[in-house]
Design a protein around this motif. Structure first.
Motif, short mmCIF file in Angstrom:
data_model
loop_
_atom_site.label_atom_id
_atom_site.label_comp_id
_atom_site.label_asym_id
_atom_site.label_seq_id
_atom_site.Cartn_x
_atom_site.Cartn_y
_atom_site.Cartn_z
N SER A 118 0.83 -1.21 0.00
CA SER A 118 0.00 0.00 0.00
C SER A 118 0.86 1.25 0.00
O SER A 118 0.59 2.21 -0.73
CB SER A 118 -0.91 0.02 1.23
OG SER A 118 -1.75 -1.10 1.24
N ARG A 119 1.88 1.25 0.81
CA ARG A 119 2.77 2.42 0.89
C ARG A 119 3.51 2.62 -0.43
O ARG A 119 3.63 3.73 -0.93
CB ARG A 119 3.77 2.25 2.04
CG ARG A 119 4.71 3.39 2.19
CD ARG A 119 3.98 4.65 2.65
NE ARG A 119 4.83 5.79 2.38
CZ ARG A 119 4.43 6.92 1.82
NH1 ARG A 119 3.18 7.11 1.51
NH2 ARG A 119 5.27 7.89 1.60
N THR A 120 4.00 1.54 -1.01
CA THR A 120 4.72 1.64 -2.29
C THR A 120 3.79 2.15 -3.38
O THR A 120 4.18 2.99 -4.19
CB THR A 120 5.31 0.27 -2.68
OG1 THR A 120 6.09 -0.22 -1.60
CG2 THR A 120 6.19 0.37 -3.90
N LEU A 121 2.56 1.69 -3.38
CA LEU A 121 1.57 2.13 -4.35
C LEU A 121 1.26 3.62 -4.17
O LEU A 121 1.15 4.37 -5.14
CB LEU A 121 0.29 1.30 -4.23
CG LEU A 121 -0.79 1.54 -5.26
CD1 LEU A 121 -0.27 1.30 -6.67
CD2 LEU A 121 -1.98 0.65 -4.97
N LEU A 122 1.15 4.06 -2.93
CA LEU A 122 0.91 5.48 -2.65
C LEU A 122 2.07 6.35 -3.13
O LEU A 122 1.86 7.44 -3.67
CB LEU A 122 0.67 5.70 -1.16
CG LEU A 122 -0.70 5.30 -0.65
CD1 LEU A 122 -0.77 5.42 0.87
CD2 LEU A 122 -1.77 6.16 -1.29
N VAL A 123 3.28 5.86 -2.96
CA VAL A 123 4.46 6.61 -3.43
C VAL A 123 4.39 6.79 -4.94
O VAL A 123 4.65 7.87 -5.47
CB VAL A 123 5.78 5.92 -3.00
CG1 VAL A 123 6.97 6.52 -3.70
CG2 VAL A 123 5.95 6.00 -1.49
N ALA A 124 4.01 5.72 -5.65
CA ALA A 124 3.89 5.80 -7.11
C ALA A 124 2.79 6.79 -7.51
O ALA A 124 2.98 7.61 -8.41
CB ALA A 124 3.59 4.42 -7.70
N ALA A 125 1.65 6.72 -6.83
CA ALA A 125 0.54 7.63 -7.14
C ALA A 125 0.92 9.07 -6.84
O ALA A 125 0.61 9.98 -7.62
CB ALA A 125 -0.70 7.22 -6.36
N GLU A 126 1.59 9.29 -5.72
CA GLU A 126 2.00 10.65 -5.35
C GLU A 126 2.99 11.22 -6.36
O GLU A 126 2.97 12.41 -6.66
CB GLU A 126 2.61 10.65 -3.95
CG GLU A 126 1.59 10.46 -2.86
CD GLU A 126 2.20 10.19 -1.50
OE1 GLU A 126 3.45 10.13 -1.38
OE2 GLU A 126 1.43 10.01 -0.54
#
Length: 97
Positions: free
Chosen positions: A54-62
């Motif tokens: 989830s955190r890695t996905l958020l970093v990509a989205a951000e």
């Protein structure tokens, strides 16, 4: 090379550089989302996870919503439009919009 052709080459090179910069940001986001994908698959099969997907996905989205990305996108669009306009016959540049 004639000065006009030199100008065209510079404008086209600037467009290429702007697209490369944008591609670099997209590639970084792609790497992050791929890592999140692999971590999620690992969780699904019961393998110990690396990072939090989830955190890695958020970093990509951000990264794709960042001011840096927005600026790179606008610059790539502007440089590309300038290059296309330079290469179009003078009468077509105004009528293509």
């Amino acid at each position: 090379m004639a000065p006009r052709m030199q100008q065209g080459a510079l404008i086209t090179r600037d467009a290429h550089a702007a697209l490369r910069d944008l591609k670099t940001l997209v590639d970084l986001a792609t790497e992050k989302i791929h890592a999140a994908e692999l971590d999620t698959i690992g969780l699904a099969i019961g393998r110990p996870q690396g990072d939090n997907p989830s955190r890695t996905l958020l970093v990509a989205a951000e990264a794709l919503q960042s001011p840096r990305f927005e600026a790179a996108l606008r610059q790539a669009q502007a440089k590309m439009e300038a290059a296309v306009a330079w290469h179009l016959p003078k009468g077509k540049a105004a009528s293509s919009r």
